[in-house]
Every structure is written in C-alpha cells, then in structure tokens.
Design a protein around this motif. Structure first.
Motif, PDB file in Angstrom:
ATOM      1  N   GLU A  48       0.818  -1.220   0.000  1.00 60.60           N
ATOM      2  CA  GLU A  48       0.000   0.000   0.000  1.00 60.60           C
ATOM      3  C   GLU A  48       0.853   1.272   0.000  1.00 60.60           C
ATOM      4  N   ASP A  49       1.928   1.293   0.785  1.00 65.47           N
ATOM      5  CA  ASP A  49       2.790   2.483   0.842  1.00 65.47           C
ATOM      6  C   ASP A  49       3.443   2.779  -0.508  1.00 65.47           C
ATOM      7  N   ASP A  50       3.888   1.732  -1.196  1.00 65.93           N
ATOM      8  CA  ASP A  50       4.512   1.917  -2.515  1.00 65.93           C
ATOM      9  C   ASP A  50       3.499   2.443  -3.528  1.00 65.93           C
ATOM     10  N   PHE A  51       2.299   1.885  -3.478  1.00 68.98           N
ATOM     11  CA  PHE A  51       1.277   2.331  -4.423  1.00 68.98           C
ATOM     12  C   PHE A  51       0.883   3.781  -4.150  1.00 68.98           C
ATOM     13  N   GLU A  52       0.838   4.179  -2.896  1.00 68.95           N
ATOM     14  CA  GLU A  52       0.525   5.566  -2.560  1.00 68.95           C
ATOM     15  C   GLU A  52       1.572   6.520  -3.135  1.00 68.95           C
ATOM     16  N   GLN A  53       2.831   6.095  -3.157  1.00 69.85           N
ATOM     17  CA  GLN A  53       3.882   6.923  -3.756  1.00 69.85           C
ATOM     18  C   GLN A  53       3.653   7.077  -5.259  1.00 69.85           C
ATOM     19  N   ILE A  54       3.185   6.023  -5.892  1.00 71.36           N
ATOM     20  CA  ILE A  54       2.870   6.103  -7.322  1.00 71.36           C
ATOM     21  C   ILE A  54       1.706   7.063  -7.545  1.00 71.36           C
ATOM     22  N   GLU A  55       0.712   7.022  -6.680  1.00 72.08           N
ATOM     23  CA  GLU A  55      -0.406   7.948  -6.803  1.00 72.08           C
ATOM     24  C   GLU A  55       0.051   9.395  -6.642  1.00 72.08           C
ATOM     25  N   VAL A  56       0.978   9.644  -5.723  1.00 72.70           N
ATOM     26  CA  VAL A  56       1.532  10.990  -5.551  1.00 72.70           C
ATOM     27  C   VAL A  56       2.242  11.416  -6.837  1.00 72.70           C
ATOM     28  N   LEU A  57       3.011  10.507  -7.415  1.00 69.72           N
ATOM     29  CA  LEU A  57       3.699  10.798  -8.673  1.00 69.72           C
ATOM     30  C   LEU A  57       2.696  11.154  -9.764  1.00 69.72           C
ATOM     31  N   PHE A  58       1.617  10.395  -9.878  1.00 73.59           N
ATOM     32  CA  PHE A  58       0.597  10.688 -10.882  1.00 73.59           C
ATOM     33  C   PHE A  58      -0.063  12.038 -10.630  1.00 73.59           C
ATOM     34  N   ASP A  59      -0.285  12.375  -9.367  1.00 76.02           N
ATOM     35  CA  ASP A  59      -0.854  13.687  -9.048  1.00 76.02           C
ATOM     36  C   ASP A  59       0.087  14.806  -9.493  1.00 76.02           C
ATOM     37  N   LEU A  60       1.382  14.627  -9.254  1.00 75.95           N
ATOM     38  CA  LEU A  60       2.365  15.627  -9.675  1.00 75.95           C
ATOM     39  C   LEU A  60       2.424  15.732 -11.204  1.00 75.95           C
ATOM     40  N   LEU A  61       2.370  14.592 -11.891  1.00 76.12           N
ATOM     41  CA  LEU A  61       2.361  14.610 -13.356  1.00 76.12           C
ATOM     42  C   LEU A  61       1.118  15.319 -13.879  1.00 76.12           C
ATOM     43  N   SER A  62      -0.005  15.072 -13.232  1.00 77.95           N
ATOM     44  CA  SER A  62      -1.246  15.729 -13.631  1.00 77.95           C
ATOM     45  C   SER A  62      -1.147  17.239 -13.446  1.00 77.95           C
ATOM     46  N   GLU A  63      -0.576  17.658 -12.333  1.00 75.33           N
ATOM     47  CA  GLU A  63      -0.390  19.080 -12.081  1.00 75.33           C
ATOM     48  C   GLU A  63       0.547  19.706 -13.115  1.00 75.33           C
ATOM     49  N   SER A  64       1.616  18.990 -13.443  1.00 79.57           N
ATOM     50  CA  SER A  64       2.557  19.466 -14.448  1.00 79.57           C
ATOM     51  C   SER A  64       1.873  19.596 -15.807  1.00 79.57           C
TER      52      SER A  64
END
Length: 89
Positions: free
Chosen positions: A44-60
């Motif tokens: 779960e912790d690793d997947f949450e990091q991927i979700e954070v990455l996707f959020d940052l990519l979306s913002e970019s």
C-alpha cells in the motif's frame, strides 16, 4: 456567457476538453488497467507513492496546458491586431 464566466472565475477550458480520439481512450484504459494491476501487486505504501507521482504529473500537465492556452490566445490576438492595423483593402 464566456465573459461572465471569465469574470466570475468559472471558465476552465482544460476541464471542457474531452478527447474523441479513440487512441486517447485506449491509452487511458491501459493506464487504468496498469494502475489497478500495480495496486494489487504493490504494498500500500509503494502504491501511494505512485499515486503521488501521478498527481504531480497531472499538475505538471495542467500547468503546461495553461501555458499552451495562453500562448495560443496571445498568438491569435496578435494575429488579429496585425490584420486590422494593415491596409490590405
């Protein structure tokens, strides 16, 4: 009305874009499937990091879209200024 929506801050062109391109839909489907696969495989912790990455990519991507919109709008406005200031007729 666009001007009223702009005045009240309700005009968001990036939210109105819905791609009808079948290729775009395929890519989005693949992303969803891949994310679901990762969610099932990773802790779960690793997947949450991927979700954070996707959020940052979306913002970019959103910031890039805004810059592209502004550039296009300015180019269109400058074109109109040039057209109307020249005596072509």
């Amino acid at each position: 009305m666009i001007l009223e929506d702009m005045y009240y801050g309700n005009w968001r062109p990036s939210e109105q874009i819905k791609s009808a391109d079948p290729e775009s839909q395929k890519v989005n489907q693949k992303i969803s499937e891949y994310m679901e696969m990762l969610k099932n495989k990773l802790p779960e912790d690793d997947f949450e990091q991927i979700e954070v990455l996707f959020d940052l990519l979306s913002e970019s991507n959103s910031l890039h879209s805004a810059a592209a919109f502004i550039h296009g709008y300015r180019t269109g406005a400058m074109t109109m200024i040039e057209v109307f200031k020249e005596n072509y007729f």
